[in-house]
Design a protein around this motif. Structure first.
Motif, PDB file in Angstrom:
ATOM      1  N   VAL A   1       0.850  -1.198   0.000  1.00 18.49           N
ATOM      2  CA  VAL A   1       0.000   0.000   0.000  1.00 18.49           C
ATOM      3  C   VAL A   1       0.885   1.248   0.000  1.00 18.49           C
ATOM      4  CG1 VAL A   1      -1.751   1.271   1.278  1.00 18.49           C
ATOM      5  CG2 VAL A   1      -1.858  -1.219   1.178  1.00 18.49           C
ATOM      6  N   HIS A   2       1.970   1.188   0.782  1.00 17.59           N
ATOM      7  CA  HIS A   2       2.888   2.329   0.795  1.00 17.59           C
ATOM      8  C   HIS A   2       3.712   2.381  -0.481  1.00 17.59           C
ATOM      9  CE1 HIS A   2       1.668   2.741   4.849  1.00 17.59           C
ATOM     10  NE2 HIS A   2       2.265   1.635   5.267  1.00 17.59           N
ATOM     11  N   LYS A   3       4.269   1.217  -0.846  1.00 15.40           N
ATOM     12  CA  LYS A   3       5.203   1.214  -1.975  1.00 15.40           C
ATOM     13  C   LYS A   3       4.529   1.597  -3.292  1.00 15.40           C
ATOM     14  CE  LYS A   3       9.081  -1.599  -0.714  1.00 15.40           C
ATOM     15  NZ  LYS A   3       9.688  -2.925  -0.858  1.00 15.40           N
ATOM     16  N   LEU A   4       3.270   1.233  -3.444  1.00 17.50           N
ATOM     17  CA  LEU A   4       2.584   1.558  -4.690  1.00 17.50           C
ATOM     18  C   LEU A   4       1.830   2.883  -4.594  1.00 17.50           C
ATOM     19  CD1 LEU A   4       1.156  -1.966  -5.626  1.00 17.50           C
ATOM     20  CD2 LEU A   4       3.207  -0.891  -6.482  1.00 17.50           C
ATOM     21  N   ASN A   5       2.103   3.631  -3.539  1.00 19.28           N
ATOM     22  CA  ASN A   5       1.485   4.955  -3.354  1.00 19.28           C
ATOM     23  C   ASN A   5      -0.037   4.917  -3.407  1.00 19.28           C
ATOM     24  OD1 ASN A   5       3.988   6.207  -3.167  1.00 19.28           O
ATOM     25  ND2 ASN A   5       4.124   6.342  -5.407  1.00 19.28           N
ATOM     26  N   ILE A   6      -0.621   3.926  -2.780  1.00 17.43           N
ATOM     27  CA  ILE A   6      -2.070   3.843  -2.803  1.00 17.43           C
ATOM     28  C   ILE A   6      -2.683   4.963  -1.962  1.00 17.43           C
ATOM     29  CG2 ILE A   6      -4.055   2.327  -2.353  1.00 17.43           C
ATOM     30  CD1 ILE A   6      -2.259   1.223  -4.491  1.00 17.43           C
ATOM     31  N   GLU A   7      -1.936   5.415  -0.951  1.00 23.72           N
ATOM     32  CA  GLU A   7      -2.487   6.478  -0.092  1.00 23.72           C
ATOM     33  C   GLU A   7      -2.830   7.737  -0.885  1.00 23.72           C
ATOM     34  OE1 GLU A   7       0.571   5.115   1.403  1.00 23.72           O
ATOM     35  OE2 GLU A   7       0.098   4.788   3.531  1.00 23.72           O
ATOM     36  N   GLU A   8      -2.028   8.003  -1.927  1.00 27.93           N
ATOM     37  CA  GLU A   8      -2.273   9.207  -2.727  1.00 27.93           C
ATOM     38  C   GLU A   8      -3.652   9.204  -3.377  1.00 27.93           C
ATOM     39  OE1 GLU A   8       0.683   9.751  -5.717  1.00 27.93           O
ATOM     40  OE2 GLU A   8       2.280   9.874  -4.215  1.00 27.93           O
TER      41      GLU A   8
ATOM     42  N   LEU B   1      -1.983 -15.035  -7.864  1.00 29.91           N
ATOM     43  CA  LEU B   1      -1.963 -13.813  -8.657  1.00 29.91           C
ATOM     44  C   LEU B   1      -2.137 -14.168 -10.124  1.00 29.91           C
ATOM     45  CD1 LEU B   1       1.246 -12.497  -6.913  1.00 29.91           C
ATOM     46  CD2 LEU B   1      -1.036 -11.674  -6.404  1.00 29.91           C
ATOM     47  N   ASP B   2      -3.238 -13.721 -10.707  1.00 27.96           N
ATOM     48  CA  ASP B   2      -3.507 -14.003 -12.116  1.00 27.96           C
ATOM     49  C   ASP B   2      -2.941 -12.835 -12.920  1.00 27.96           C
ATOM     50  OD1 ASP B   2      -4.433 -15.220 -14.339  1.00 27.96           O
ATOM     51  OD2 ASP B   2      -6.527 -15.333 -13.709  1.00 27.96           O
ATOM     52  N   GLU B   3      -1.850 -13.052 -13.607  1.00 26.47           N
ATOM     53  CA  GLU B   3      -1.146 -12.015 -14.364  1.00 26.47           C
ATOM     54  C   GLU B   3      -0.863 -10.782 -13.508  1.00 26.47           C
ATOM     55  OE1 GLU B   3      -1.284 -11.813 -18.191  1.00 26.47           O
ATOM     56  OE2 GLU B   3      -2.234 -13.726 -18.528  1.00 26.47           O
ATOM     57  N   PRO B   4       0.010 -10.922 -12.524  1.00 26.28           N
ATOM     58  CA  PRO B   4       0.190  -9.850 -11.539  1.00 26.28           C
ATOM     59  C   PRO B   4       0.753  -8.559 -12.103  1.00 26.28           C
ATOM     60  CG  PRO B   4       1.825 -11.568 -11.222  1.00 26.28           C
ATOM     61  CD  PRO B   4       0.850 -12.092 -12.214  1.00 26.28           C
ATOM     62  N   THR B   5       1.611  -8.628 -13.129  1.00 27.28           N
ATOM     63  CA  THR B   5       2.243  -7.385 -13.558  1.00 27.28           C
ATOM     64  C   THR B   5       1.669  -6.837 -14.861  1.00 27.28           C
ATOM     65  OG1 THR B   5       3.965  -8.642 -14.654  1.00 27.28           O
ATOM     66  CG2 THR B   5       4.418  -7.925 -12.408  1.00 27.28           C
ATOM     67  N   ALA B   6       0.668  -7.517 -15.409  1.00 28.49           N
ATOM     68  CA  ALA B   6       0.084  -7.026 -16.651  1.00 28.49           C
ATOM     69  C   ALA B   6      -0.551  -5.656 -16.407  1.00 28.49           C
ATOM     70  CB  ALA B   6      -0.955  -8.005 -17.165  1.00 28.49           C
TER      71      ALA B   6
ATOM     72  N   ILE C   1     -13.156   4.599  -7.653  1.00 28.33           N
ATOM     73  CA  ILE C   1     -12.597   3.543  -8.486  1.00 28.33           C
ATOM     74  C   ILE C   1     -12.884   3.810  -9.966  1.00 28.33           C
ATOM     75  CG2 ILE C   1     -12.815   1.094  -9.069  1.00 28.33           C
ATOM     76  CD1 ILE C   1     -11.333   1.406  -6.505  1.00 28.33           C
ATOM     77  N   GLY C   2     -14.074   4.289 -10.258  1.00 29.08           N
ATOM     78  CA  GLY C   2     -14.481   4.518 -11.640  1.00 29.08           C
ATOM     79  C   GLY C   2     -13.623   5.537 -12.369  1.00 29.08           C
ATOM     80  N   THR C   3     -12.944   6.415 -11.619  1.00 27.27           N
ATOM     81  CA  THR C   3     -12.134   7.439 -12.276  1.00 27.27           C
ATOM     82  C   THR C   3     -10.691   6.994 -12.480  1.00 27.27           C
ATOM     83  OG1 THR C   3     -11.461   8.448 -10.192  1.00 27.27           O
ATOM     84  CG2 THR C   3     -13.516   9.241 -11.144  1.00 27.27           C
ATOM     85  N   LEU C   4     -10.343   5.811 -11.956  1.00 33.65           N
ATOM     86  CA  LEU C   4      -8.953   5.363 -12.054  1.00 33.65           C
ATOM     87  C   LEU C   4      -8.683   4.693 -13.397  1.00 33.65           C
ATOM     88  CD1 LEU C   4      -8.493   3.695  -8.550  1.00 33.65           C
ATOM     89  CD2 LEU C   4      -7.928   6.024  -9.205  1.00 33.65           C
ATOM     90  N   SER C   5      -7.422   4.742 -13.825  1.00 29.07           N
ATOM     91  CA  SER C   5      -7.038   4.042 -15.060  1.00 29.07           C
ATOM     92  C   SER C   5      -6.891   2.554 -14.773  1.00 29.07           C
ATOM     93  CB  SER C   5      -5.712   4.594 -15.563  1.00 29.07           C
ATOM     94  OG  SER C   5      -4.670   4.148 -14.724  1.00 29.07           O
ATOM     95  N   GLY C   6      -6.846   1.769 -15.838  1.00 29.20           N
ATOM     96  CA  GLY C   6      -6.735   0.311 -15.678  1.00 29.20           C
ATOM     97  C   GLY C   6      -5.535  -0.102 -14.839  1.00 29.20           C
ATOM     98  N   GLY C   7      -4.384   0.514 -15.132  1.00 24.06           N
ATOM     99  CA  GLY C   7      -3.176   0.169 -14.401  1.00 24.06           C
ATOM    100  C   GLY C   7      -3.266   0.528 -12.933  1.00 24.06           C
ATOM    101  N   THR C   8      -3.881   1.685 -12.664  1.00 22.26           N
ATOM    102  CA  THR C   8      -4.018   2.113 -11.272  1.00 22.26           C
ATOM    103  C   THR C   8      -4.924   1.163 -10.498  1.00 22.26           C
ATOM    104  OG1 THR C   8      -3.894   4.335 -12.176  1.00 22.26           O
ATOM    105  CG2 THR C   8      -4.393   4.142  -9.851  1.00 22.26           C
ATOM    106  N   LYS C   9      -5.991   0.710 -11.155  1.00 29.15           N
ATOM    107  CA  LYS C   9      -6.870  -0.270 -10.499  1.00 29.15           C
ATOM    108  C   LYS C   9      -6.085  -1.533 -10.173  1.00 29.15           C
ATOM    109  CE  LYS C   9     -11.010   0.917 -12.997  1.00 29.15           C
ATOM    110  NZ  LYS C   9     -11.895   0.456 -14.043  1.00 29.15           N
TER     111      LYS C   9
END
Lengths: 273, 257
Positions: A149-156, A188-193, A162-170
């Motif tokens: 949560v910290h490393k991927l900057n989810i707090e920001e 994890l089903d395709e974790p980095t796609a 959710i509807g306003t986020l891009s696919g990658g951000t989701k």
């Protein structure tokens, strides 16, 4: 309402090579003799209509491993994962997760963290609401693993819908969520796609760290370099069967190729002949 | 327990969706217009009734189907958690039908009650709420049966079209063909087969305008009298809520995601 209620079957998890069921082929367990087996699959079959997707899968997966499930499209990767999660109901065969038999009861899923291929949280909820919902539903958890949560900057993006986020951000949100509850098994089903390189690196590092803590991580991926980098063991599915089940190293040396990429290409060409 | 936890977030999500907000505003504007241009409550109720039995089933069944398919990945994710399938089903079903009912109560109920609460307007509100629950259940039924989204929406539209338009034509055809025979019992059976008819009968019996009731309603009133007719229609409306809901739950429990 005809809900089949069944109770977890307690089985002795002696943790060595004794086959637990008579009459079934004993699954491969040569990945460390003293390690605990977390998932055992015996003769799993599933068809959708006339389409036979899984044609008898036998697997035993131990803790402290990263297992990559590979295979061409339609080879049954996702169906296999979904069977383990109870999302797909198999036609025959059995699946044991830890000491529980997978057959309708939901308790065993407490030990599994899952990141689906396409994450989709309710569109009109905010990120922080999604996270508190998951915490709510999981219940009686006190310690959360919030490293990602910290490393991927989810707090920001806590206050964004959710509807306003891009696919990658989701996808970032859902990979952070998959590790949040510190489960022993993480699927994890395709974790980095769809992830940007920085986030993908963070997720990969997390996968390795968790494996070193003794967890079982199952990933599916089409990215061979990623599998080569992460996986201890590669399970290659072809037309609903386990075609190859080996360590990356042995797979490469056995085929006499230089890289996993070429080794896999060779397997598929050999199969075609 | 788990149902309640998930329900809370499902209803949060739906109440914030533009479609539900738009639906509420639309109903509010229509009801306000009808009530304040007319003078008579019962006339207003009749006009509103015609809108209620057309719009509510359509919006509920279409929005329900779209919502179900849009939440499929979400349900998948929830199903991978230690949660029972039926808890997720109930949370989704109750969340959606309550949100639609709330939209209806605010849109139609509030203007009606502001104008003056009569027992007839309470019946209209009850009918609207029941229809929301029924058509949400039917939308879930068509969504759990069809894996494909387009087919699911198509099936939902056909259900709506059949119950609101074709069914009445079939009833008329039956009367026309068999008008030499006593048809009272047949009429009652036919009425019970269509929730939209039941809702219409329930309110019109209350209003006592037999001329507006259509054939089924008129027969029902003659045959049973108002009191029994009301109980009959409310009872069968509840059957219409329960049967499709339990049927979809059954399929949902066995479904492959």
């Amino acid at each position: 309402m005809t809900q089949i209620i069944t109770y977890p079957v307690r089985q002795s998890s002696a943790g060595n090579n004794t086959p637990r069921h008579k009459g079934h082929p004993s699954p491969k367990e040569n990945y460390g003799a003293e390690v605990e087996q977390l998932i055992a699959i015996r003769d799993l079959k599933k068809s959708f209509g006339k389409n036979l997707v899984l044609k008898g899968i036998n697997l035993a997966l131990n803790k402290g491993l990263i297992v990559a499930i590979m295979g061409p499209n339609g080879s049954g990767k996702t169906t296999l994962l979904k069977s383990i999660l109870g999302l797909v109901k198999p036609d025959s065969g059995e699946i044991c997760v830890k000491d529980f038999q997978v057959n309708g009861d939901c308790e065993y899923r407490r030990h599994i963290g899952y990141m689906p291929q396409n994450s989709c949280f309710p569109e009109n909820l905010k990120v922080k609401e999604v996270i508190s919902m998951l915490k709510d539903v999981r219940g009686n958890h006190t310690e959360y693993d919030e490293e990602l949560v910290h490393k991927l900057n989810i707090e920001e993006i806590y206050n964004k819908q959710i509807g306003t986020l891009s696919g990658g951000t989701k996808q970032r949100v859902s990979s952070a969520v998959a590790f949040l509850f510190n489960q022993e098994i993480i699927i994890l089903d395709e974790p980095t796609a769809g992830l940007d390189p920085v986030s993908a690196e963070a997720v990969k590092q997390k996968i390795i760290d968790e494996k070193n803590k003794g967890k079982l991580i199952i990933i599916t991926s089409h990215v061979v370099s990623e599998v080569e980098e992460l996986a201890d063991r590669v399970i290659f599915l072809l037309e609903g069967k386990v075609h190859v089940d080996n360590t990356v190293h042995e797979l490469i040396s056995k085929t006499g190729e230089l890289s996993l990429n070429k080794a896999i290409a060779k397997i598929m060409i050999d199969y075609g002949n | 327990m788990a149902t309640r936890k998930i329900f809370k977030y499902v209803i949060f999500d739906i109440l914030r969706s533009k479609l539900v907000i738009g639906y509420t505003i639309l109903l509010f504007v229509i009801s306000f217009g009808i009530i304040y241009t007319g003078k008579d409550v019962s006339k207003a109720v009749v006009s509103l009734l015609n809108i209620v039995i057309l719009i509510i089933p359509l919006i509920s069944i279409i929005f329900g189907t779209i919502h179900f398919y849009n939440s499929r990945e979400f349900m998948e994710m929830m199903l991978a958690m230690p949660v029972k399938r039926r808890d997720i089903f109930w949370a989704e079903y109750l969340g959606l039908s309550s949100a639609l009912s709330l939209g209806f109560i605010i849109g139609v109920g509030v203007p009606l009650l502001l104008y003056g609460a009569s027992s007839t307007s309470l019946y209209l509100i009850a009918a609207g709420v029941l229809l929301s629950f029924i058509f949400t259940a039917l939308s879930f039924l068509s969504s759990v049966i069809n894996k494909d989204k387009a087919k699911g929406i198509g099936a939902s539209l056909i259900i709506w079209f059949f119950l609101s338009i074709i069914f009445d034509a079939l009833v008329l055809a039956v009367y026309f063909l068999f008008n030499d025979y006593p048809l009272e019992k047949v009429t009652i059976v036919l009425a019970a087969l269509n929730p939209i008819d039941l809702a219409r009968i329930m309110i019109l019996l209350k209003l006592d305008i037999s001329a507006l009731m259509g054939y089924t309603g008129a027969t029902l009133q003659n045959f049973f009298g108002s009191a029994f007719g009301t109980i009959f229609s409310i009872g069968f409306l509840f059957v219409w809520v329960i049967v499709p809901t339990l049927l979809s739950l059954r399929i949902f429990n066995r479904k492959n995601f």
